[in-house]
Every structure is written in C-alpha cells, then in structure tokens.
Write a protein that holds these residues in place. Structure first.
Motif, PDB file in Angstrom:
ATOM      1  N   ARG A   1     -27.709  29.193   3.672  1.00  0.00           N
ATOM      2  CA  ARG A   1     -26.070  28.366   4.321  1.00  0.00           C
ATOM      3  C   ARG A   1     -24.787  29.021   4.745  1.00  0.00           C
ATOM      4  O   ARG A   1     -23.893  28.776   5.507  1.00  0.00           O
ATOM      5  CB  ARG A   1     -26.102  26.853   4.147  1.00  0.00           C
ATOM      6  N   GLU A   2     -24.922  30.436   3.608  1.00  0.00           N
ATOM      7  CA  GLU A   2     -23.432  31.030   3.444  1.00  0.00           C
ATOM      8  C   GLU A   2     -24.306  32.090   4.585  1.00  0.00           C
ATOM      9  O   GLU A   2     -23.011  33.563   4.735  1.00  0.00           O
ATOM     10  CB  GLU A   2     -23.508  31.883   2.241  1.00  0.00           C
ATOM     11  N   LYS A   3     -24.953  32.647   5.437  1.00  0.00           N
ATOM     12  CA  LYS A   3     -25.349  33.642   6.813  1.00  0.00           C
ATOM     13  C   LYS A   3     -24.937  33.459   7.373  1.00  0.00           C
ATOM     14  O   LYS A   3     -24.134  32.174   7.943  1.00  0.00           O
ATOM     15  CB  LYS A   3     -26.824  33.966   6.665  1.00  0.00           C
TER      16      LYS A   3
ATOM     17  N   ARG B   1     -35.888  20.503  -5.202  1.00  0.00           N
ATOM     18  CA  ARG B   1     -34.929  21.159  -5.740  1.00  0.00           C
ATOM     19  C   ARG B   1     -35.397  22.708  -5.581  1.00  0.00           C
ATOM     20  O   ARG B   1     -34.446  23.455  -5.457  1.00  0.00           O
ATOM     21  CB  ARG B   1     -35.349  20.984  -7.187  1.00  0.00           C
ATOM     22  N   LEU B   2     -35.750  23.197  -5.642  1.00  0.00           N
ATOM     23  CA  LEU B   2     -36.631  24.252  -4.675  1.00  0.00           C
ATOM     24  C   LEU B   2     -36.112  24.471  -2.894  1.00  0.00           C
ATOM     25  O   LEU B   2     -35.622  25.870  -2.724  1.00  0.00           O
ATOM     26  CB  LEU B   2     -38.655  24.863  -4.549  1.00  0.00           C
ATOM     27  N   VAL B   3     -36.324  23.719  -2.209  1.00  0.00           N
ATOM     28  CA  VAL B   3     -35.779  23.789  -1.068  1.00  0.00           C
ATOM     29  C   VAL B   3     -34.258  23.623  -0.870  1.00  0.00           C
ATOM     30  O   VAL B   3     -32.826  24.934  -0.310  1.00  0.00           O
ATOM     31  CB  VAL B   3     -36.497  23.085  -0.332  1.00  0.00           C
ATOM     32  N   ARG B   4     -34.105  23.071  -1.608  1.00  0.00           N
ATOM     33  CA  ARG B   4     -31.768  22.765  -2.147  1.00  0.00           C
ATOM     34  C   ARG B   4     -31.275  24.582  -2.573  1.00  0.00           C
ATOM     35  O   ARG B   4     -30.709  24.822  -2.350  1.00  0.00           O
ATOM     36  CB  ARG B   4     -31.624  21.657  -3.187  1.00  0.00           C
ATOM     37  N   ALA B   5     -32.169  24.767  -3.645  1.00  0.00           N
ATOM     38  CA  ALA B   5     -31.767  26.271  -3.613  1.00  0.00           C
ATOM     39  C   ALA B   5     -32.247  27.380  -2.680  1.00  0.00           C
ATOM     40  O   ALA B   5     -30.726  28.368  -2.009  1.00  0.00           O
ATOM     41  CB  ALA B   5     -32.488  27.102  -5.116  1.00  0.00           C
ATOM     42  N   GLN B   6     -32.903  27.167  -1.841  1.00  0.00           N
ATOM     43  CA  GLN B   6     -32.947  28.141  -0.675  1.00  0.00           C
ATOM     44  C   GLN B   6     -31.751  27.757   0.913  1.00  0.00           C
ATOM     45  O   GLN B   6     -31.615  28.808   0.798  1.00  0.00           O
ATOM     46  CB  GLN B   6     -34.837  27.609  -0.461  1.00  0.00           C
ATOM     47  N   VAL B   7     -31.163  26.760   0.806  1.00  0.00           N
ATOM     48  CA  VAL B   7     -30.617  26.053   1.692  1.00  0.00           C
ATOM     49  C   VAL B   7     -29.660  26.692   2.027  1.00  0.00           C
ATOM     50  O   VAL B   7     -28.616  27.531   2.527  1.00  0.00           O
ATOM     51  CB  VAL B   7     -30.771  24.709   1.910  1.00  0.00           C
ATOM     52  N   LEU B   8     -28.718  26.806  -0.406  1.00  0.00           N
ATOM     53  CA  LEU B   8     -27.939  26.702  -0.937  1.00  0.00           C
ATOM     54  C   LEU B   8     -27.543  27.983  -0.268  1.00  0.00           C
ATOM     55  O   LEU B   8     -26.520  28.791   0.470  1.00  0.00           O
ATOM     56  CB  LEU B   8     -28.040  27.108  -1.648  1.00  0.00           C
ATOM     57  N   ALA B   9     -28.540  29.417  -0.606  1.00  0.00           N
ATOM     58  CA  ALA B   9     -27.763  30.943  -0.210  1.00  0.00           C
ATOM     59  C   ALA B   9     -28.310  31.017   1.342  1.00  0.00           C
ATOM     60  O   ALA B   9     -26.946  32.102   2.019  1.00  0.00           O
ATOM     61  CB  ALA B   9     -29.367  31.089  -0.629  1.00  0.00           C
TER      62      ALA B   9
ATOM     63  N   ILE C   1     -30.859  18.428   2.847  1.00  0.00           N
ATOM     64  CA  ILE C   1     -29.532  17.664   3.406  1.00  0.00           C
ATOM     65  C   ILE C   1     -28.874  18.543   1.698  1.00  0.00           C
ATOM     66  O   ILE C   1     -27.658  17.886   1.629  1.00  0.00           O
ATOM     67  CB  ILE C   1     -30.079  16.352   3.563  1.00  0.00           C
ATOM     68  N   SER C   2     -29.250  17.915   0.930  1.00  0.00           N
ATOM     69  CA  SER C   2     -28.722  18.711  -0.331  1.00  0.00           C
ATOM     70  C   SER C   2     -27.672  19.711  -0.633  1.00  0.00           C
ATOM     71  O   SER C   2     -25.936  19.391  -0.498  1.00  0.00           O
ATOM     72  CB  SER C   2     -29.436  18.066  -1.413  1.00  0.00           C
ATOM     73  N   GLY C   3     -29.214  20.449  -0.311  1.00  0.00           N
ATOM     74  CA  GLY C   3     -28.139  21.385  -0.202  1.00  0.00           C
ATOM     75  C   GLY C   3     -27.334  22.563   1.010  1.00  0.00           C
ATOM     76  O   GLY C   3     -26.516  22.782   0.717  1.00  0.00           O
ATOM     77  N   PHE C   4     -27.415  21.281   2.055  1.00  0.00           N
ATOM     78  CA  PHE C   4     -26.494  22.267   3.200  1.00  0.00           C
ATOM     79  C   PHE C   4     -24.872  21.160   3.035  1.00  0.00           C
ATOM     80  O   PHE C   4     -24.402  22.244   3.260  1.00  0.00           O
ATOM     81  CB  PHE C   4     -27.179  21.424   4.664  1.00  0.00           C
ATOM     82  N   PHE C   5     -25.579  20.059   3.267  1.00  0.00           N
ATOM     83  CA  PHE C   5     -24.178  19.235   2.805  1.00  0.00           C
ATOM     84  C   PHE C   5     -23.024  19.822   1.800  1.00  0.00           C
ATOM     85  O   PHE C   5     -21.743  19.136   1.185  1.00  0.00           O
ATOM     86  CB  PHE C   5     -23.973  17.428   3.011  1.00  0.00           C
TER      87      PHE C   5
ATOM     88  N   ASN D   1     -22.494  26.555  13.859  1.00  0.00           N
ATOM     89  CA  ASN D   1     -21.347  25.006  13.549  1.00  0.00           C
ATOM     90  C   ASN D   1     -20.279  26.290  14.644  1.00  0.00           C
ATOM     91  O   ASN D   1     -19.336  24.930  14.944  1.00  0.00           O
ATOM     92  CB  ASN D   1     -20.340  25.700  12.017  1.00  0.00           C
ATOM     93  N   ALA D   2     -20.086  27.469  15.068  1.00  0.00           N
ATOM     94  CA  ALA D   2     -18.635  27.734  16.153  1.00  0.00           C
ATOM     95  C   ALA D   2     -19.047  26.953  17.301  1.00  0.00           C
ATOM     96  O   ALA D   2     -18.526  26.921  18.252  1.00  0.00           O
ATOM     97  CB  ALA D   2     -18.664  29.261  15.475  1.00  0.00           C
ATOM     98  N   MET D   3     -21.019  26.990  17.517  1.00  0.00           N
ATOM     99  CA  MET D   3     -21.237  26.452  18.894  1.00  0.00           C
ATOM    100  C   MET D   3     -21.215  25.222  18.725  1.00  0.00           C
ATOM    101  O   MET D   3     -21.385  24.435  20.025  1.00  0.00           O
ATOM    102  CB  MET D   3     -22.320  27.335  19.164  1.00  0.00           C
ATOM    103  N   GLY D   4     -20.492  24.144  18.007  1.00  0.00           N
ATOM    104  CA  GLY D   4     -21.038  22.873  18.009  1.00  0.00           C
ATOM    105  C   GLY D   4     -22.506  22.411  18.033  1.00  0.00           C
ATOM    106  O   GLY D   4     -23.175  21.477  18.196  1.00  0.00           O
ATOM    107  N   VAL D   5     -23.356  23.139  16.919  1.00  0.00           N
ATOM    108  CA  VAL D   5     -24.194  22.680  16.821  1.00  0.00           C
ATOM    109  C   VAL D   5     -25.072  21.579  15.778  1.00  0.00           C
ATOM    110  O   VAL D   5     -24.047  21.617  14.952  1.00  0.00           O
ATOM    111  CB  VAL D   5     -25.902  23.649  16.581  1.00  0.00           C
TER     112      VAL D   5
END
Length: 606
Positions: free
Chosen positions: A491-493, A481-489, A419-423, A500-504
């Motif tokens: 989420r930009e893909k 912290r480890l999961v946050r760092a991976q999610v930050l990378a 949650i922390s990394g995505f939002f 997001n475009a499909m409304g998931v």
C-alpha cells in the motif's frame, strides 16, 4: 522495382519466439532475463525443481485416478457380503492349476476358493484358500492317497467335501461347528450326492435320504417324511436352507422357517433339475421351460430368451447360469462383481460350473474359460467390501472436502487480511483481535465439538457440507496475517498512491490492484493448507466426528483398524489408505515448498 522488393527485409518474429520459449542463439542471458515476465520466471524455477515437479506429477495422477475411478468402480453404501470378509489382496481366485487345464471333470466354488477334480479323480484347490490365520484349505487338504479316486467335490463357505469311488465322504477345512466331522453312520450309506453349505454338510443317499451335520442353529433344516425325505432325487443348498427335488419331480423346501425361497409356485408341474442362489430358486421343468421364484429383483427374476434345449443349470450367490445342447451359455442376475458379464468366446461349451461369484465354462476341446470375481486388488474389509473401490471413492471425498475447505479459508483470509492491512487504524485493530480469538481456539477439539453438536441433526450430505465450512472457518487466521503483512508493504508503493489520486474506490484498490500483486504468496499458503485440511478431515473421520460410515473417506477407512487383530492379520485394510494419504500430503508439501522457492529464490540461501 521487383529488385527492391526482393531486398526488402521480412518481418522478424524473434521477439515472439523469445517471449514464448523460442530459441535464439544471438540473445544473451541478460537480454533473456530482461524480457521474461515474473510469472514465467516462477514457472521456470518451479519446473527446474525436480523434487517439486515429481510431487506435482504424482499428486495429479492420484487426483485424476480418484476423480475418474469411481465412475468405473462405483460402490453401494448398503453393500455387505459375509462370504467375502477380510479377503487378502490377490487376483488368483479363478487361476486354475496347470495340471487341471484341459482335464476338468468337475469344479465347485466356495466363498473365496475353488476345488476341482480331473478325469483321473485327483483333487486340486486354488484361489484365496487361507480362510483364517490357522486354516488353509489347500494346506489342510488330505493327501491324494487318503482321498482316493474322487468322483465329486463340493465347496462350502469354509470347508470342502469329497466323495470317492468307494462311497466314502471326506471333509476338511474349518471344523468349528463340526461341519467337517463326518458322522460314523455315513459309512454304511451309499452316497449319491454331496453338498456343502454355510457351516453345514449334506449327503444324499441312493435311497433318497438326506443326511446333514454341522451348524443346525444357523441353518434352517427340517428333514422329515412330510417334506419328502426318503424320496429325494437331488438337493441344492440355498444360503442357510436346502431345496430339493423328489423322485416324482416335485420341488420341496427342506426347512421350516418362512423365507423368500420357501414359497414354491403351485403350478410348477414336474421338475427335472434345480439350482439355487442365496435367495432364489430356478427349476427346469419337464417341458423344457424355466421357472424362478424367491427374492424379488428384476435382474434375477427376468429369465432371458433361451434358444435350444437346456441340459444343465448352475448358480452362484446371486446369479444363474444355463447351458443348452447347442453349447451356448446364458447368464443373468446381479452383476456387482462381473459374474454375469459373459465373454464373447464362450461358445461350444460342454460343461459349466458356477458358484459364489465365479464361473467356469469347459469347451468341447477341453479349454477352460472363466469370468466373474478374480479377486480383490487391495483385499476386502470387515463387511466384504472392495478396499480398492472404497479407496477411490474415499479419496475423492477426502480431496473434495480439503479443497473446498481451503477455498473457504482462502476467501476469508484474503478479505480479512486485505481490509485489515490496507485501512489500518481501528479497522486493523478490530480485525486482528478477531483473528487472534479464532486462532486461539483449539482447532481439532473445536472442530469435533461443532460437527458433533450441529452435525447430528443434519442429513449426511448436509453434515459433509458442515465439515467443509467448519474447516474453512477455523483455518483462515494464518493466511489473513500473511496477506495483511503483504498488503502493508504494497500500500506504500507508487501505484497505490496514483490510484488514490485518480479517485479509485478503496475496495478496487485492495482487491483489483494490491491482491493480484501478492497472489503468488496466497497460492503457496493455500497449497500447504490443502494438505493440512486433508489431514484434519481424515483425523475427524477417524475419530468418528467427520464423515460417517458407510460413506468412505481415507480417515474413516482407518477407523475399523484400531485393534491388534486387524493390524496383524488384515494389514491391507490400514496400509493402503495410510499410504495414499501420506503420499498425497507429502506431494502437496513438496509442491508448496517448490512454489515458495520459485517465487522467492533467495529463500534457498537462508
């Protein structure tokens, strides 16, 4: 038409073979790498790491042993046996000397050792004869010349008595309470029977008088004319008191204190023979029937149906043995150490000897058959409990607590980090501040404080559950912290943008799309955290803030080994738990390192 059918090409399964490991010589390396899935590449890299695979195999074996072992080696939390305290490792308690095989006249069993006499009057000792750092029953035994031709022996808790053809009584072993110091007046008496007990020695004269010496404070002994002294025909030691049969066939208690064994049934009739455990008495009556009394217990009070005339009685600490004239043996009582598990080849028996937790049956051909306690594979502890059985049960507890704590911390870490990394934004700021607060707490002192304050008011099972929760709640920040760092990378893909475009839903994007892509990193972290949680649980239990005794864990098994006497003289009590814990932690770390290298092969270059 048929010709065309014969020339038709058959379906090729080469692709399936390539995907599932089938060999195809025509496929080059580049093609093979192109069709391999990432997971299969990770598995291949991990299997190729011999060190990590070795650690995995060893850990799985230990895990299966501690998981299945307690079903075959269960423990009783209330178990306590003062005769088996601090017994060294070994399985030779019933290993008869070769010279005694086929030549047995008599055998008597003490706490952890046995003494035997052959048909020529020579004495032999075997088993765990070293009963203290300075006393060894085997080494301290007088020479055969000093003993003479022995006709009877009796082994007590920590000393031995012998009677020779000259009527001389000789004792050796522990003399701390003067139990091995034969009074001078004994030499003028004609001795009929000897019996060694717990720090006390008894001798029965031909005239029916009972003599005794040793620890009179610990043992309940009252030898007077009122309870038959001077008319005794046979004696039998029962723990810390004495039972006897008079010449008129009356069973009497040679003590004054009330106990389970002192209430003799009034309708016994004439008694022919007697045998006693620590808390029960068994008598053979003139009509051939048996009667038992003492401490209530179905196993010991339930006399089996015996076919044939009974010719001998014998007893150990908690079991009875009966021999019939047909050569059949019947055993009943407690079976906590295999003492009543009668072997199928016990037939045509001419003599049987029982004591403590051991049994010896002599066949008509002179062969000796044994059953019962052979020894302790890893020794016994300060309460006489089997270290090996407690190691198995303790290992299951330690691994269970470590595994559940890791599951709790992994779930929290994934949720917070994801949650922390995505939002990001204010959500990320709040969650990271919470993470920093938890990680700033001193881990071990905090765990000790929580388990001691909350755990003291809970039951033992609830306390164990609390330890799991506390370890899980305090150990998630690193993974978060480890999961946050991976999610930050991640989420930009592009696949996240497409979702997001499909409304998931946002939660579905995080936990169904992003987290599965970083699961390999989570597995590595959780594996390494498993070892940390096992060590932490063991530390808490060792310090007295974790699982409480008598329920074992590898940590609290080391709790009683903090003084120099135990470390020096009872090495097995701390060596085996320490070795098992060390091996498991090392193997888990090797598995974690292997997974990390398999997931990120470039880490080997750094």
């Amino acid at each position: 038409m048929s010709k065309n059918n014969n020339n038709e090409k058959k379906p090729s399964f080469s692709l399936i073979k390539r995907l599932f490991g089938g060999k195809n010589k025509e496929m080059d390396i580049m093609q093979e790498e192109a069709i391999q899935s990432p997971m299969r590449t990770i598995v291949k890299n991990f299997v190729g790491n011999k060190l990590s695979m070795g650690g995995l195999i060893i850990f799985v074996l230990i895990f299966l042993i501690v998981l299945i072992g307690p079903f075959f080696y269960p423990i009783q939390l209330s178990e306590k046996e003062e005769t088996q305290i601090n017994v060294a490792p070994g399985m030779d308690m019933m290993k008869l000397p070769k010279e005694l095989e086929g030549n047995v006249k008599m055998i008597s069993t003490g706490s952890t050792f046995s003494v035997g006499v052959d048909n020529k009057g020579k004495v032999y000792t075997w088993g765990r004869t070293k009963i203290s750092s300075k006393i060894d029953i085997k080494k301290d035994m007088p020479s055969q010349k000093e003993l003479g031709e022995v006709v009877a022996v009796s082994a007590g808790f920590d000393h031995v008595m012998a009677l020779n053809t000259d009527g001389e009584v000789i004792c050796w072993g522990s003399n701390r309470m003067s139990q091995a110091k034969v009074p001078s007046g004994i030499k003028r008496k004609k001795i009929k029977q000897i019996a060694a007990g717990y720090q006390v020695s008894f001798a029965l004269t031909e005239g029916g008088e009972v003599l005794y010496w040793g620890n009179e404070n610990l043992n309940d002994i009252r030898v007077t004319r009122k309870n038959g002294n001077g008319k005794i025909d046979k004696i039998s030691v029962a723990n810390t008191t004495l039972m006897a049969i008079t010449k008129s066939g009356e069973a009497v208690h040679m003590g004054s204190q009330p106990s389970d064994i002192d209430t003799i049934p009034e309708d016994l009739g004439k008694v022919v023979d007697i045998a006693t455990t620590s808390d029960n008495a068994l008598v053979l009556l003139e009509d051939g029937s048996l009667r038992v009394w003492g401490k209530k217990g179905k196993a010991i009070m339930d006399i089996p149906n015996i076919d044939g005339k009974i010719i001998a009685l014998a007893a150990g600490r908690s079991h009875f043995t009966v021999l019939t004239e047909k050569g059949d043996v019947y055993v009943w009582g407690d079976n906590n150490k295999g003492q009543t598990k009668l072997p199928s080849n016990v037939k045509n028996i001419s003599a049987v000897f029982s004591g403590s937790y051991q049994n010896y049956a002599i066949t008509e051909s002179g062969k000796t058959i044994t059953w019962g306690l052979k020894g302790y594979f890893m020794g016994s502890d300060e309460l006489g409990r089997d270290v090996f059985a407690r190691l198995l049960n303790g290992g299951r507890m330690t691994m269970t607590i470590g595994a559940i704590a890791v599951i709790i911390s992994t779930i929290i870490g994934i949720i917070v980090g994801g949650i922390s990394g995505f939002f990001g934004g204010w959500v990320d700021i709040i969650m990271q501040r919470i993470t920093e607060i938890v990680s700033s707490l001193p881990f071990l002192p905090m765990a000790m404080i929580l388990t001691s304050i909350i755990g003291n008011s809970l039951s033992e099972n609830a306390r164990i559950a609390l330890i799991m929760v506390v370890l899980g709640i305090l150990s998630w920040p690193t993974l978060a912290r480890l999961v946050r760092a991976q999610v930050l990378a991640e989420r930009e893909k592009e696949f996240v943008t497409a979702a997001n475009a499909m409304g998931v839903k946002k939660s579905s994007i995080v936990f169904k799309h992003i987290i599965p892509n970083v699961i390999s990193v989570i597995i590595v972290s959780a594996t390494l955290d498993f070892a940390t949680c096992m060590l932490t649980e063991s530390t808490l239990s060792f310090l007295g803030f974790g699982v409480k005794l008598p329920r074992p864990t590898w940590g609290n098994m080391l709790n009683g080994c903090v003084n120099s006497v135990v470390i020096k003289n009872c090495w097995w009590r701390w060596v085996f738990p320490a070795i098992m814990l060390s091996i498991c932690v090392i193997c888990i770390n090797m598995i974690g390192d292997g997974l990390r290298d398999a997931i990120d092969p470039k880490s080997n270059e750094r």
